[in-house]
Design a protein around this motif. Structure first.
Motif, PDB file in Angstrom:
ATOM      1  N   GLY B  24      -1.753 -83.680 -54.200  1.00  9.20           N
ATOM      2  CA  GLY B  24      -1.075 -84.963 -54.342  1.00  9.20           C
ATOM      3  C   GLY B  24      -1.734 -85.901 -55.336  1.00  9.20           C
ATOM      4  O   GLY B  24      -1.139 -86.890 -55.761  1.00  9.20           O
ATOM      5  N   ARG B  25      -2.961 -85.617 -55.724  1.00 11.69           N
ATOM      6  CA  ARG B  25      -3.687 -86.479 -56.644  1.00 11.69           C
ATOM      7  C   ARG B  25      -3.383 -86.033 -58.077  1.00 11.69           C
ATOM      8  O   ARG B  25      -3.364 -84.831 -58.366  1.00 11.69           O
ATOM      9  CB  ARG B  25      -5.185 -86.334 -56.350  1.00 11.69           C
ATOM     10  N   THR B  26      -3.122 -86.989 -58.957  1.00  9.91           N
ATOM     11  CA  THR B  26      -2.832 -86.645 -60.342  1.00  9.91           C
ATOM     12  C   THR B  26      -4.131 -86.336 -61.088  1.00  9.91           C
ATOM     13  O   THR B  26      -5.106 -87.079 -60.988  1.00  9.91           O
ATOM     14  CB  THR B  26      -2.083 -87.791 -61.048  1.00  9.91           C
ATOM     15  N   VAL B  27      -4.122 -85.225 -61.781  1.00  9.96           N
ATOM     16  CA  VAL B  27      -5.300 -84.801 -62.534  1.00  9.96           C
ATOM     17  C   VAL B  27      -4.864 -84.615 -63.976  1.00  9.96           C
ATOM     18  O   VAL B  27      -3.781 -84.119 -64.245  1.00  9.96           O
ATOM     19  CB  VAL B  27      -5.849 -83.462 -61.984  1.00  9.96           C
ATOM     20  N   GLN B  28      -5.754 -85.037 -64.900  1.00  9.39           N
ATOM     21  CA  GLN B  28      -5.413 -84.849 -66.303  1.00  9.39           C
ATOM     22  C   GLN B  28      -6.260 -83.773 -66.947  1.00  9.39           C
ATOM     23  O   GLN B  28      -7.481 -83.714 -66.741  1.00  9.39           O
ATOM     24  CB  GLN B  28      -5.561 -86.154 -67.064  1.00  9.39           C
ATOM     25  N   GLY B  29      -5.614 -82.912 -67.650  1.00  4.25           N
ATOM     26  CA  GLY B  29      -6.332 -81.904 -68.421  1.00  4.25           C
ATOM     27  C   GLY B  29      -5.699 -81.813 -69.796  1.00  4.25           C
ATOM     28  O   GLY B  29      -4.989 -82.740 -70.211  1.00  4.25           O
ATOM     29  N   THR B  97      -0.157 -78.446 -57.370  1.00  4.16           N
ATOM     30  CA  THR B  97      -1.022 -77.458 -56.720  1.00  4.16           C
ATOM     31  C   THR B  97      -1.575 -78.046 -55.434  1.00  4.16           C
ATOM     32  O   THR B  97      -1.674 -79.270 -55.292  1.00  4.16           O
ATOM     33  CB  THR B  97      -2.213 -77.061 -57.622  1.00  4.16           C
ATOM     34  N   GLU B  98      -1.887 -77.181 -54.510  1.00  2.00           N
ATOM     35  CA  GLU B  98      -2.505 -77.659 -53.284  1.00  2.00           C
ATOM     36  C   GLU B  98      -3.539 -76.661 -52.781  1.00  2.00           C
ATOM     37  O   GLU B  98      -3.417 -75.456 -53.009  1.00  2.00           O
ATOM     38  CB  GLU B  98      -1.450 -77.943 -52.216  1.00  2.00           C
ATOM     39  N   SER B  99      -4.543 -77.199 -52.126  1.00  2.00           N
ATOM     40  CA  SER B  99      -5.606 -76.346 -51.604  1.00  2.00           C
ATOM     41  C   SER B  99      -5.122 -75.654 -50.329  1.00  2.00           C
ATOM     42  O   SER B  99      -4.105 -76.018 -49.754  1.00  2.00           O
ATOM     43  CB  SER B  99      -6.860 -77.164 -51.331  1.00  2.00           C
ATOM     44  N   GLN B 100      -5.856 -74.642 -49.903  1.00  2.00           N
ATOM     45  CA  GLN B 100      -5.406 -73.800 -48.792  1.00  2.00           C
ATOM     46  C   GLN B 100      -6.433 -73.779 -47.664  1.00  2.00           C
ATOM     47  O   GLN B 100      -7.578 -74.185 -47.834  1.00  2.00           O
ATOM     48  CB  GLN B 100      -5.190 -72.376 -49.291  1.00  2.00           C
ATOM     49  N   ASN B 101      -6.011 -73.260 -46.549  1.00  2.00           N
ATOM     50  CA  ASN B 101      -6.895 -72.994 -45.403  1.00  2.00           C
ATOM     51  C   ASN B 101      -7.616 -74.249 -44.931  1.00  2.00           C
ATOM     52  O   ASN B 101      -8.801 -74.198 -44.620  1.00  2.00           O
ATOM     53  CB  ASN B 101      -7.935 -71.913 -45.733  1.00  2.00           C
TER      54      ASN B 101
END
Lengths: 189, 998, 104
Positions: B24-29, B97-101
């Motif tokens: 949910g957080r916007t990340v810039q690359g 994208t989202e993290s798992q577990n």
């Protein structure tokens, strides 16, 4: 389910065109007189005389005269093509020779439907379902092979033009796959 | 805020910023970043939680071997992919994208309590912890574990993407586009060979992308890559495929490639497939897959911020990302020293290089000294600290095998290298043997089973120069083996980074090794202690150790863990590694979507659906279909609100009352022609054919040599030398194949040929007392009177002007005809008959009514009333066997001891005592319903229907000794009750056959 | 997917065009009625199923449609040779030579 119905609803062997979906032009070919000829290779001369074309002796080879042509599919099997009006003449010519030279000539004009694939990417399109190395299928030759799970007769008319024949009821499946893959070629990926 | 980007480094395009979200957080690359590199650039190391202990984890690699940084990626409904490697997924604008577990969040995870109770989850915990009490299994373990288990969450919506496949043939397939692969492809490509070069990464170059300081032929490495790629791209005989993973290596150089086409694109083009499976047949294969770096095994080696040294070097040089501002390097291989130097030169404070070895090249020590890096030889690492990110590392000297006093070094990143494992997965798929190389301390390729060559680090060579040279040689040899002229051109390499190393089991420690959380398989949470426990508990084979501990069984398939697991297992067993051996690598090399395997076979093309020329009429008239082999057949034609039972009852009534029309086009048809046709028919079928006159037909029964019924059908003799054979719908291809088999291999002397005409003809069946009245006006060329054209006749004539083969026959017990016309005319003839039939209240019927009508007459359906163990006598068809014939297929078997033995299952009729009860097909039959279980089964119901004609149910059944049981009451136990039924003959209706003789 | 050499088409072609046809060189007895039950049982059911060299039938079903014979090494799943129906079974020496040739 909708996709299933659509695919069949669109398919009419009577119509000669398939909606353009990509760079390869896919056309349903007009009906032809088509025979499966089975005869001992030793009697090939008699068959050639009856058909009016010197039948090729090697599997994969094609011989033609006028609108008649013959493709050798197996050691004792030939696929004959002719114009529809000629069907009876051809049947009569073979029947005349049957007593002296037994053979089997069976009309299969309605068993199969032929389509034409034309375009620079025709071979690529076929490679979506055809496991043979198409580079080894020289222009002017043909063979029975498999497309997806379907037995087909594939003739390379020219480098970028193929004729594919399959049994009638299998053709919607083959055509559907070819159209999907043709759209894929259009997408360029 | 890209605080960890290093100016001037990397291959990312800084002019193209890209935003995506992570939890949910916007990340810039930037364009060229992976999810992992972009997160690291923003200082985020914590990317996921582990599978079992839910330990916080970060990226440990920069490639497809990544075990930790698995994320879910999403681009809209149905487009969610769990377990995506953050180190491989390229970012694009809008990627989510989202993290798992983890639950509720990555930073605070309830499942993390598992980590506190790790003693419960030791090796084999599946087999130990959840055994007792029994009731806990259903109520606690199963539901709780199910909920907590699994790696990521599968999507719930149907996958809207398309998947493609293609066959490809080439001379030389080069797998891996690092220095060895590029040199191989270049050399083979210049020879004129048809070359395919594949690489799983988004861009080609392999390790060269991480080694910009190396010079090749006087050019910086990256310039050389660019020039090489340009040359390769200019060759018509070379196909370059990036984002393409060779997933499996099969017989005769068939290699499966999975190409990702759209997962990196913000907006995939219309009609583009997401992935394509390539089935490549190559003359020669060059495996240039390089080597995979191993972690070192020590307590706390899984903390976010602890990563492979080579990965840190890649993040810096390829992506311009510093993985930390203060780092410690721990290594047993020279390669990590170079990584330390690169990081130091980019502004990272490398606090120390901890080397397990006593001796290291002086040149390396000198370079470290110049950079002010402390060097700690003969040291070990005994722990790390930090909750969600490594804060410090505990190091100790090792003197004469004794671990000395600990010292703590602060760091933001701990870079480790336990050496390199040649990547031989694909080679192992070929069953090529591996041999242990003492010097390299690695398994290297041994005996080959395929035309393949392994080049570069894959066979233990180290350094860019050696890889280039070896690749060129492999490419040249491959091209030459296929008849091309090729020469391996040597390339001058400067600033090469050669090196060597040693391999270890877990590093020595001064602490209790039983409490060390020293991970081997990061994804499956397997520690060194687990391996040793498995050996203590009796596992000796490495295959058993693997299964007991789950080491190497995660989605990374042991790429990182395999060798460390082996080293520790070998130590525990007390054998050398080669004596213990490796577990078997199996395809696919990396996880592959089901979509890629399914390809085009989904939806309407899941499989072939064959349709008759009359199918479209049925569809327009509301037919309900059923699949029969590959065909779809009209099952019934409901009117108004009729259900199947009502529709079928009506169709049966109308057909027996007047006339029914049925599409029988799917029946198999075979033309048997030639002077020996009758002899052939005599040999194939049980029936005698010699006396069958031209123009007549006969029911034919076909057996296998074992004496069991294989097929049946009505066969017409068109002329002395020509038969029109019909087969069952499903048996058509099989019967033709069987005939060809006998003709080609057993009786090549017979002058007879067989040709399938199934699809040449459309077949329409007319049945009912008005069948002739309807048909006769359409027929020309055949007298339709009963005298001139009696039951079981065949004629070639015209029907409605179409050339036809007309049969008088019946599968309903009514006066019946089957009209065959060329397929193109099938629907036209049907419509003419339909129109004319209105006068007779004509009824179209489907397969269900056909089944009922034939069952009323006791006509069998091969495959329903027979099951491959039924003889003609069992079926009550002894009359169809020409016993006076000297031989026919299966005749000898009819006197086999087990076939003449009493008690065989035989076909009988069954009438339920309650006429309204319709038995279930497949229901078992017993003599005594009160016998103890398991009961003795006498047989089963094969066909069962409501018979509208008889106003009661009827059934056919195979019953042991059935022909001798007529009149007996048998029992059919069902879940709710037991049904009683009486054994009868199989003909329920019109046993005198009066109706078919009209 | 294997490549199979069709002795009639004289080409190596993909396995997808072919169908397996059971063990080779099991001729149907000329007069089955002359066989004892045991002999007939052996003809029907008893097969060699070897680990190693196997003589077997294949059919080029999606090609020339011919049945032919093949020698296949079943451990490595490799075809050693194929030959037309009716041609004699290759000798042990021929098979051995081919095995050596392939393992070289």
């Amino acid at each position: 389910m909708e996709g299933r119905m659509d695919a069949y609803a669109r398919f009419r062997p009577e119509s000669s065109t398939v909606p353009a979906s990509g760079p390869v032009a896919i056309r349903i070919l007009p009906e032809v007189a088509r025979f499966s000829l089975r005869i001992a290779p030793a009697d090939l001369g008699v068959a050639s005389e009856a058909f009016g074309v010197a039948l090729p002796g090697r599997i994969g080879e094609i011989a033609a005269f006028g609108s008649r042509r013959a493709l050798c599919l197996g050691p004792d099997e030939w696929l004959l093509h002719a114009e529809e009006e000629e069907a009876h003449v051809i049947e009569a010519a073979f029947a005349e020779r049957y007593a002296a030279t037994p053979h089997s000539l069976v009309a299969i004009g309605d068993r199969e439907i032929g389509i034409s694939l034309e375009g620079e990417e025709a071979a690529t399109l076929l490679s979506t379902g055809c496991p043979i190395d198409l580079e080894r299928l020289a222009p002017g030759t043909g063979k029975r092979t498999i497309f997806d799970s379907v037995s087909v007769v594939l003739i390379r008319e020219e480098k970028d033009r193929f004729t594919l024949e399959a049994w009638r009821s299998f053709m919607p499946h083959v055509l559907g796959l070819l159209e999907t893959a043709n759209r894929e070629l259009a997408a360029g990926l | 805020m890209s605080t960890f980007r290093v100016a001037g480094r990397g291959r990312i395009d800084r002019s193209r910023p890209i935003r995506f979200t992570f939890d949910g957080r916007t990340v810039q690359g930037y364009e060229g970043d992976t999810v992992a590199s972009a997160l690291l650039a923003n200082g985020t190391h914590l990317m996921g939680r582990s599978f079992k202990y839910h330990r916080p984890r970060g990226a440990v690699t920069a490639g497809s071997d990544e075990p930790n940084a698995l994320v879910g990626t999403r681009r809209g409904p149905g487009r969610f992919e769990p377990n995506t490697r953050a180190t491989m997924q390229e970012i694009y604008e809008g990627l989510r994208t989202e993290s798992q577990n983890r639950w509720p969040s990555l930073g605070f995870d309830v499942g993390g309590v598992n980590d506190r109770f790790y003693m419960l989850f030791s090796a084999g915990f599946y087999y130990k912890t959840f055994m007792w009490p029994r009731s806990f299994w259903d109520k606690v373990y199963e539901p709780v574990i199910r909920a907590a288990a699994g790696l990521g969450k599968p999507p719930t919506e149907p996958d809207p993407d398309r998947y493609a496949s293609r066959f490809l043939h080439c001379d030389v397939l080069v797998i891996g586009a690092g220095p060895a692969g590029l040199a191989a492809a270049l050399t083979a490509g210049r020879s004129g060979a048809k070359v395919v070069l594949v690489d799983e990464q988004s861009e080609m170059g392999g390790s060269l992308l991480s080694e910009p300081s190396v010079e090749i032929e006087g050019q910086p490495a990256w310039d050389w890559i660019a020039a090489t790629m340009a040359e390769l791209a200019s060759m018509d005989n070379v196909r370059l495929m990036n984002r393409t993973t060779a997933i499996g290596y099969y017989h005769q150089n068939m290699v499966g490639l999975c190409q990702k086409l759209t997962d990196h694109l913000p907006v995939p083009p219309e009609g583009a497939p997401r992935e394509r499976m390539w089935k490549v047949r190559a003359g020669e294969v060059v495996l240039a897959q390089g080597a995979l770096e191993r972690p070192l095994v020590f307590d706390g080696n899984d903390r976010p911020g602890v990563m492979l040294a080579g990965a840190a070097q890649t993040y810096l040089n390829r992506f311009g990302v510093l993985v930390g501002r203060r780092a410690v390097v721990v290594t047993s291989h020279d390669s990590a020293w170079y990584a330390a130097f690169d990081l130091a030169d980019a502004g990272c404070k490398v606090a120390a290089i901890v080397d397990t070895r006593a001796e290291v090249m002086s040149a390396l020590r000198e370079q470290a000294r110049v950079r002010g890096i402390e060097v700690l030889p003969s040291h070990t690492v005994t722990g790390t600290a930090g909750r969600l990110r490594v804060k410090s590392v505990r190091v100790n000297p090792v003197v004469n095998g004794k671990v000395g006093a600990a010292r703590s070094l602060d760091c933001e990143a701990l870079l480790m290298s336990g050496g390199w494992t040649p990547s031989l997965h694909l080679f192992s798929h070929t069953k090529g043997s591996l041999h242990w190389d003492e010097e390299a301390e690695a398994f290297l390729p041994g005996r080959k089973t395929e035309a393949c060559r392994i080049a570069g680090a894959g066979r233990g060579l180290w350094g860019i120069g050696k890889a280039l040279e070896d690749g060129a040689k492999a490419g040249a040899a491959a091209a030459r083996a296929l008849g091309h002229e090729a020469e391996a051109k040597s390339l001058a390499v400067a600033n090469d980074r050669e090196g060597r190393g040693v391999t270890h089991k877990e590093l020595p420690t001064d602490r209790d090794p039983g409490r060390a959380r020293a991970f081997i398989d990061f994804q499956n949470d397997v520690t060194a202690k687990d391996i040793r426990l498995a050996v203590r508990e009796g596992m000796r084979s490495i295959e058993h150790v693997k299964r007991y501990t789950t080491n190497g069984m995660a989605t990374d398939q042991g790429k990182m863990s395999n060798m460390n697991g082996l080293a520790i297992a070998a130590d525990a067993v007390g054998k050398a590694p080669p004596q213990v051996g490796l577990t078997t690598f199996r395809p696919p090399y990396t996880p592959t979507t089901f979509g890629a395997f399914a390809g085009y076979h989904r939806g309407s093309h899941f499989e072939v659906t064959r349709k008759t020329p009359i199918d479209s009429w049925a569809e327009e008239h509301g037919a309900v279909y059923e699949p029969v082999s590959l065909w779809r057949r009209a099952r019934y034609f409901p009117r108004g609100n009729e259900d199947m039972r009502a529709a079928v009852a009506r169709e049966c009534r109308m057909t027996r009352a007047s006339v029914g029309i049925f599409d029988a086009s799917t029946l198999g048809k075979i033309e048997v022609a030639g002077p020996d046709a009758v002899e052939f028919m005599n040999r194939m079928y049980t029936n005698p054919w010699t006396k069958l006159a031209a123009g007549r037909c006969r029911y034919g029964l076909l057996l296998g040599e074992d004496g069991y019924i294989r097929d049946d059908g009505v066969i017409g003799r068109l002329s002395n030398d020509r038969f029109h054979v019909t087969t069952t719908t499903g048996g058509a291809a099989r019967v033709l194949g069987m005939m060809e088999d006998y003709l080609q291999t057993e009786w090549p002397d017979l002058r007879v040929w067989v040709t399938s005409t199934t699809e040449q003809w459309a077949t329409i069946a007319l049945n009912g007392p008005n069948a002739r009245n309807l048909l006769a006006p359409f027929v020309e060329g055949q007298d339709m009177s009963d005298e001139a054209f009696p039951h079981m006749s065949v004629a070639e004539c015209t029907v409605a002007g179409f050339p036809a083969r007309l049969f008088r026959m019946s599968f309903t017990g009514e006066l019946g005809f089957e009209i065959n016309v060329p397929a193109r005319h099938g629907r036209a003839l049907w419509e003419k008959l339909w129109e004319a039939g209105q006068e007779y209240d004509i009824c179209p019927y489907g397969t269900e009514t056909m089944h009922v009508l034939r069952a009323e007459k006791g006509y069998i359906i091969v495959g329903q009333d027979t099951d491959g163990t039924v003889t003609p006598d069992d079926a009550g068809f002894g009359w169809a066997v020409g016993r006076k014939k000297p031989d026919f297929v299966g005749k000898r078997s009819l006197t086999r001891p087990d076939i003449v033995a009493p008690g065989r299952k035989q076909l009988v009729g069954l009438l339920t005592d309650e006429p309204d009860v319709v038995l279930e097909e497949g229901a078992q039959i017993v003599a005594d319903p009160d016998q103890p279980k398991p009961m003795t089964m006498l047989g089963h119901v094969t066909s069962s229907y409501w018979s509208e004609t008889l106003g009661r149910s009827i059934a056919l059944a195979l019953v042991a000794g059935g022909h001798g049981r007529e009149g007996e009451t048998l029992h059919v136990p069902m879940p709710d009750r037991t049904i009683t039924a009486k054994v009868t003959g199989t003909v329920f209706f019109d046993p005198e056959n009066t109706r078919i003789k009209l | 997917m294997l490549l199979i050499h069709c002795p009639y088409c004289e080409q190596d072609l993909p396995e997808l065009e072919f169908a397996y046809g059971g063990e080779a060189h099991i001729a149907r007895p000329a007069d089955p009625s002359a066989l004892t039950d045991e002999e007939w049982r052996d003809y029907l059911f008893i097969r060699s199923n070897p680990r190693g060299v196997h003589f077997e039938r294949w059919r080029h079903v999606h090609g020339c449609a011919r049945f032919f014979n093949a020698v296949r090494e079943t451990v490595g799943d490799k075809f050693l040779m194929t030959y037309k129906t009716g041609e004699p079974r290759p000798s042990e020496e021929e098979v051995e030579a081919r095995l050596k040739e392939l393992s070289a």
